[in-house]
Design a protein around this motif. Structure first.
Motif, PDB file in Angstrom:
ATOM      1  N   ARG A  68       0.833  -1.232   0.043  1.00  0.00           N
ATOM      2  CA  ARG A  68       0.070  -0.369  -0.017  1.00  0.00           C
ATOM      3  C   ARG A  68       0.968   1.052   0.068  1.00  0.00           C
ATOM      4  O   ARG A  68       0.700   2.220  -0.667  1.00  0.00           O
ATOM      5  CB  ARG A  68      -0.942   0.058   1.210  1.00  0.00           C
ATOM      6  N   LEU A  69       1.982   1.099   0.640  1.00  0.00           N
ATOM      7  CA  LEU A  69       2.888   2.326   0.613  1.00  0.00           C
ATOM      8  C   LEU A  69       3.464   2.494  -0.652  1.00  0.00           C
ATOM      9  O   LEU A  69       3.692   3.624  -1.160  1.00  0.00           O
ATOM     10  CB  LEU A  69       3.935   1.980   1.665  1.00  0.00           C
ATOM     11  N   ILE A  70       3.750   1.333  -1.351  1.00  0.00           N
ATOM     12  CA  ILE A  70       4.264   1.732  -2.874  1.00  0.00           C
ATOM     13  C   ILE A  70       3.230   2.233  -3.680  1.00  0.00           C
ATOM     14  O   ILE A  70       3.517   3.112  -4.304  1.00  0.00           O
ATOM     15  CB  ILE A  70       4.642   0.263  -3.551  1.00  0.00           C
ATOM     16  N   GLU A  71       1.859   1.910  -3.384  1.00  0.00           N
ATOM     17  CA  GLU A  71       0.880   2.592  -4.301  1.00  0.00           C
ATOM     18  C   GLU A  71       0.934   3.994  -4.029  1.00  0.00           C
ATOM     19  O   GLU A  71       0.798   4.810  -4.814  1.00  0.00           O
ATOM     20  CB  GLU A  71      -0.299   2.114  -3.946  1.00  0.00           C
ATOM     21  N   LEU A  72       1.140   4.307  -2.574  1.00  0.00           N
ATOM     22  CA  LEU A  72       0.892   5.778  -2.231  1.00  0.00           C
ATOM     23  C   LEU A  72       2.288   6.537  -2.876  1.00  0.00           C
ATOM     24  O   LEU A  72       2.064   7.582  -3.275  1.00  0.00           O
ATOM     25  CB  LEU A  72       1.244   5.897  -0.582  1.00  0.00           C
ATOM     26  N   ALA A  73       3.416   6.008  -2.713  1.00  0.00           N
ATOM     27  CA  ALA A  73       4.497   6.649  -3.633  1.00  0.00           C
ATOM     28  C   ALA A  73       4.506   6.854  -4.932  1.00  0.00           C
ATOM     29  O   ALA A  73       4.796   7.707  -5.405  1.00  0.00           O
ATOM     30  CB  ALA A  73       5.870   5.803  -3.156  1.00  0.00           C
ATOM     31  N   ARG A  74       3.825   5.855  -5.473  1.00  0.00           N
ATOM     32  CA  ARG A  74       3.469   5.993  -7.070  1.00  0.00           C
ATOM     33  C   ARG A  74       2.563   7.180  -7.348  1.00  0.00           C
ATOM     34  O   ARG A  74       2.616   8.146  -7.969  1.00  0.00           O
ATOM     35  CB  ARG A  74       2.534   4.764  -7.546  1.00  0.00           C
ATOM     36  N   HIS A  75       1.498   7.207  -6.428  1.00  0.00           N
ATOM     37  CA  HIS A  75       0.305   8.292  -6.370  1.00  0.00           C
ATOM     38  C   HIS A  75       1.147   9.705  -6.100  1.00  0.00           C
ATOM     39  O   HIS A  75       0.610  10.522  -6.924  1.00  0.00           O
ATOM     40  CB  HIS A  75      -0.675   8.056  -5.375  1.00  0.00           C
ATOM     41  N   HIS A  76       2.116   9.930  -5.458  1.00  0.00           N
ATOM     42  CA  HIS A  76       2.808  11.122  -5.184  1.00  0.00           C
ATOM     43  C   HIS A  76       3.988  11.085  -6.013  1.00  0.00           C
ATOM     44  O   HIS A  76       4.847  12.108  -5.712  1.00  0.00           O
ATOM     45  CB  HIS A  76       3.026  11.426  -3.725  1.00  0.00           C
ATOM     46  N   ALA A  77       4.086  10.297  -7.037  1.00  0.00           N
ATOM     47  CA  ALA A  77       5.370  10.456  -7.986  1.00  0.00           C
ATOM     48  C   ALA A  77       6.736  10.458  -7.390  1.00  0.00           C
ATOM     49  O   ALA A  77       7.524  11.253  -7.410  1.00  0.00           O
ATOM     50  CB  ALA A  77       5.037  11.531  -8.941  1.00  0.00           C
ATOM     51  N   ARG A  78       6.618   9.259  -6.277  1.00  0.00           N
ATOM     52  CA  ARG A  78       8.033   9.482  -5.546  1.00  0.00           C
ATOM     53  C   ARG A  78       8.749   8.197  -5.625  1.00  0.00           C
ATOM     54  O   ARG A  78       9.784   8.147  -4.987  1.00  0.00           O
ATOM     55  CB  ARG A  78       7.749   9.645  -3.919  1.00  0.00           C
ATOM     56  N   THR A  79       8.404   7.636  -6.630  1.00  0.00           N
ATOM     57  CA  THR A  79       9.124   6.045  -6.775  1.00  0.00           C
ATOM     58  C   THR A  79      10.484   6.124  -7.347  1.00  0.00           C
ATOM     59  O   THR A  79      11.030   5.259  -7.210  1.00  0.00           O
ATOM     60  CB  THR A  79       8.267   5.137  -7.723  1.00  0.00           C
ATOM     61  N   SER A  80      10.618   7.687  -7.749  1.00  0.00           N
ATOM     62  CA  SER A  80      12.209   7.422  -8.432  1.00  0.00           C
ATOM     63  C   SER A  80      13.093   8.331  -7.029  1.00  0.00           C
ATOM     64  O   SER A  80      14.392   8.196  -7.329  1.00  0.00           O
ATOM     65  CB  SER A  80      12.398   8.382  -9.489  1.00  0.00           C
ATOM     66  N   ASP A  81      12.630   8.605  -6.174  1.00  0.00           N
ATOM     67  CA  ASP A  81      13.283   9.017  -5.078  1.00  0.00           C
ATOM     68  C   ASP A  81      14.143   8.087  -4.339  1.00  0.00           C
ATOM     69  O   ASP A  81      13.611   7.104  -3.684  1.00  0.00           O
ATOM     70  CB  ASP A  81      12.397   9.675  -3.934  1.00  0.00           C
ATOM     71  N   PRO A  82      15.537   8.407  -4.269  1.00  0.00           N
ATOM     72  CA  PRO A  82      16.389   7.225  -3.913  1.00  0.00           C
ATOM     73  C   PRO A  82      16.100   6.928  -2.347  1.00  0.00           C
ATOM     74  O   PRO A  82      16.167   5.615  -1.837  1.00  0.00           O
ATOM     75  CB  PRO A  82      17.770   7.548  -4.094  1.00  0.00           C
ATOM     76  N   LEU A  83      15.961   7.874  -1.510  1.00  0.00           N
ATOM     77  CA  LEU A  83      15.676   7.756  -0.065  1.00  0.00           C
ATOM     78  C   LEU A  83      14.047   6.802   0.005  1.00  0.00           C
ATOM     79  O   LEU A  83      14.081   5.922   0.886  1.00  0.00           O
ATOM     80  CB  LEU A  83      15.572   9.020   0.648  1.00  0.00           C
ATOM     81  N   VAL A  84      13.174   7.341  -0.341  1.00  0.00           N
ATOM     82  CA  VAL A  84      11.913   6.548  -0.527  1.00  0.00           C
ATOM     83  C   VAL A  84      12.190   5.310  -0.950  1.00  0.00           C
ATOM     84  O   VAL A  84      11.586   4.218  -0.236  1.00  0.00           O
ATOM     85  CB  VAL A  84      10.875   7.175  -1.542  1.00  0.00           C
ATOM     86  N   ARG A  85      12.690   4.907  -2.022  1.00  0.00           N
ATOM     87  CA  ARG A  85      13.225   3.411  -2.359  1.00  0.00           C
ATOM     88  C   ARG A  85      13.781   2.771  -1.309  1.00  0.00           C
ATOM     89  O   ARG A  85      13.470   1.453  -1.055  1.00  0.00           O
ATOM     90  CB  ARG A  85      14.189   3.377  -3.852  1.00  0.00           C
ATOM     91  N   GLN A  86      14.743   3.303  -0.763  1.00  0.00           N
ATOM     92  CA  GLN A  86      15.567   2.663   0.226  1.00  0.00           C
ATOM     93  C   GLN A  86      14.517   2.258   1.634  1.00  0.00           C
ATOM     94  O   GLN A  86      14.682   1.045   2.041  1.00  0.00           O
ATOM     95  CB  GLN A  86      16.562   3.555   0.756  1.00  0.00           C
ATOM     96  N   GLU A  87      13.676   3.390   1.933  1.00  0.00           N
ATOM     97  CA  GLU A  87      12.803   3.031   2.817  1.00  0.00           C
ATOM     98  C   GLU A  87      11.853   1.919   2.556  1.00  0.00           C
ATOM     99  O   GLU A  87      11.658   0.991   3.438  1.00  0.00           O
ATOM    100  CB  GLU A  87      12.163   4.248   3.363  1.00  0.00           C
ATOM    101  N   LEU A  88      11.259   1.853   1.363  1.00  0.00           N
ATOM    102  CA  LEU A  88      10.332   0.889   0.940  1.00  0.00           C
ATOM    103  C   LEU A  88      10.880  -0.406   0.965  1.00  0.00           C
ATOM    104  O   LEU A  88      10.470  -1.453   1.504  1.00  0.00           O
ATOM    105  CB  LEU A  88       9.905   1.203  -0.453  1.00  0.00           C
ATOM    106  N   ALA A  89      12.364  -0.438   0.547  1.00  0.00           N
ATOM    107  CA  ALA A  89      13.044  -1.855   0.487  1.00  0.00           C
ATOM    108  C   ALA A  89      13.356  -2.329   2.058  1.00  0.00           C
ATOM    109  O   ALA A  89      13.092  -3.486   2.359  1.00  0.00           O
ATOM    110  CB  ALA A  89      14.451  -1.633  -0.113  1.00  0.00           C
TER     111      ALA A  89
END
Ligand SMILES: Cc1cc2nc3c(=O)[nH]c(=O)nc-3n(C[C@H](O)[C@H](O)[C@H](O)COP(=O)(O)OP(=O)(O)OC[C@H]3O[C@@H](n4cnc5c(N)ncnc54)[C@H](O)[C@@H]3O)c2cc1C
Length: 405
Positions: free
Chosen positions: A263-284
């Motif tokens: 659900r957080l990945i979906e949220l990141a997509r919705h806010h166009a943040r999936t390319s942000d390296p920090l967000v990617r690291q947190e999701l991983a």
């Protein structure tokens, strides 16, 4: 040093059992289609589960169980994972996951006969009457008193943070029955009928906006003399046994859930943040945490505080990521309407559940014992470190300053 090496629970090779579970799960949508509210849905589910012989896999047959081993419980969990309809809530969790296993393991035959079947089938809802205004982490300092009066105990005192007391028929109660014994040795575990004149339940509204827990005031409340789990004065041992069930259940996913990573990945997509390296690291990191918790739960004989701590950390980390992604919508949220049910799930990226999930995450590290207390427990019981110093452990409780009974 006690062994908590954590052996893997052997996988179950019983396709017929897995098919049986799948067939039950397939029938759930029809069972719940006309449920009036989440409480009704949860009651229907519990009753159907019991009728299907799936509610008490590791309980003796004479109390409605199947007499099976832990591999079956784990196989049920695997089959049900991700397939439980959202309207099914947790109202039975305290009874089924905590109180009833304690009675199964430590109650006498009369208690088992009276409480197991009715609790497992969902006829009776339970709550846990442990914490008091002056006794949370220091639970053994509790001052609710129970005094014998003929064939009954008479109870006076106050409990707090009692989840689900507003729906409960019975409460597992820790009360002091001997004020001359040292702190841990004068406590008894009793079963309190909640629906009686001497018991008053007052809801507490949390910062999430909902009121899931309560204050409970007992003033001359009555309990039959033999509704004692274990022996009078042996309540601390019973309390610890129940807490172990509570921590395993929380660690294994009972009760409040961390916000799911997908659900957080979906949220990141919705806010166009999936390319942000920090967000990617947190999701991983969150994905890894989810996997670790799942693997820990497949191990046997692992200290329950370990999985409880992992879940608590995962819950807070997921909420912190959600807060960063959902900002600035979160702070403007006005709170849920009155009542005790959560707002809808995390499917809507602009929905109110995000703010609810962020605020509710504080509870991960409190309910079932705080993170600090889990760490103390692990230090003492698993690592064999010295006990915390305490000046009041070995003297009669009524000689502890302020506790003169
Ligand atoms: C959502 C939720 C549901 C709950 N449901 C129930 C329920 O159904 N029934 C019930 O009986 N209780 C329930 N509780 C209460 C919960 O068990 C207590 O909140 C918890 O045990 C902490 O007690 P306290 O709140 O009195 O905090 P305190 O014990 O006052 O602790 C305050 C802080 O001091 C720290 N601290 C205290 N002692 C130590 C120590 N020795 N070493 C290191 N740090 C320490 C704690 O970790 C904490 O950070 C619930 C709580 C929550 C949040």
């Amino acid at each position: 040093m006690p062994s908590h090496s954590g052996r893997q629970v052997p996988a179950l090779d019983d396709p017929a059992f897995r098919l049986e579970v799948q067939s039950f799960l397939n029938g759930l949508p029809d069972l719940l289609v006309d449920a009036s509210d989440p409480l009704d849905a949860t009651r229907r589910y519990r009753s159907a589960l019991f009728e299907a012989g799936l509610a008490a896999l590791d309980y003796p047959v004479e109390y409605g169980g199947r007499g099976l081993d832990r591999r079956y419980v784990e196989a049920f969990r695997q089959e049900a994972s991700g397939r439980m309809p959202r309207e099914i809530g947790h109202v039975y969790g305290i009874g089924v996951d905590m109180c009833l296993p304690t009675i199964r393991d430590h109650g006498d035959a009369a208690l088992k006969e009276r409480f197991l079947r009715s609790g497992l089938s969902g006829e009776e809802v339970w709550c846990q009457l442990y914490s008091e205004p002056g006794a949370g982490s220091d639970l053994a300092g509790l001052t609710t008193r129970a005094v014998r009066d003929g064939d009954e105990w008479v109870v006076t005192g106050q409990k707090v943070w009692t989840s689900g007391a507003q729906h409960s028929d019975l409460g597992i109660l820790l009360a002091r029955t001997d004020w001359e014994a040292p702190k841990h040795r004068g406590i008894s575990m009793l079963v309190l009928p909640m629906r009686q004149p001497g018991v008053e339940v007052r809801p507490l509204r949390q910062m999430t906006g909902v009121a899931q827990f309560n204050e409970v005031f007992m003033d001359g409340a009555r309990i039959p003399a033999n509704w004692v789990v274990g022996n009078p004065g042996d309540g601390w041992r019973m309390a610890v046994a129940l807490l172990a069930h509570e921590r395993s259940s929380i660690g294994a996913g009972g009760g409040r859930q961390p916000i799911p990573t997908d659900r957080l990945i979906e949220l990141a997509r919705h806010h166009a943040r999936t390319s942000d390296p920090l967000v990617r690291q947190e999701l991983a990191d969150l994905h890894i945490g989810t996997r670790i918790i799942r693997w820990l739960n497949q191990r046997d004989d692992i200290h329950p505080s370990i999985t409880k701590l992992w879940r608590s950390r995962q819950g807070r980390a997921a909420a912190a990521v959600a807060a960063r992604l959902a900002f600035p919508g979160g702070p403007a949220w006005v709170g849920a309407s009155a009542g005790d049910s959560e707002p809808d799930g995390f499917e809507d990226p602009d929905g109110s559940h995000w703010a609810y999930g962020v605020l509710d995450a504080c509870a991960h590290s409190l309910g079932g014992g705080t993170d600090e207390i889990q760490s103390n427990t692990l230090g003492e019981r698993v690592l064999g470190l010295p006990r915390e110093p305490a000046v009041d452990r070995d003297i009669p409780f009524n000689q502890v300053p302020g506790m003169n009974g």
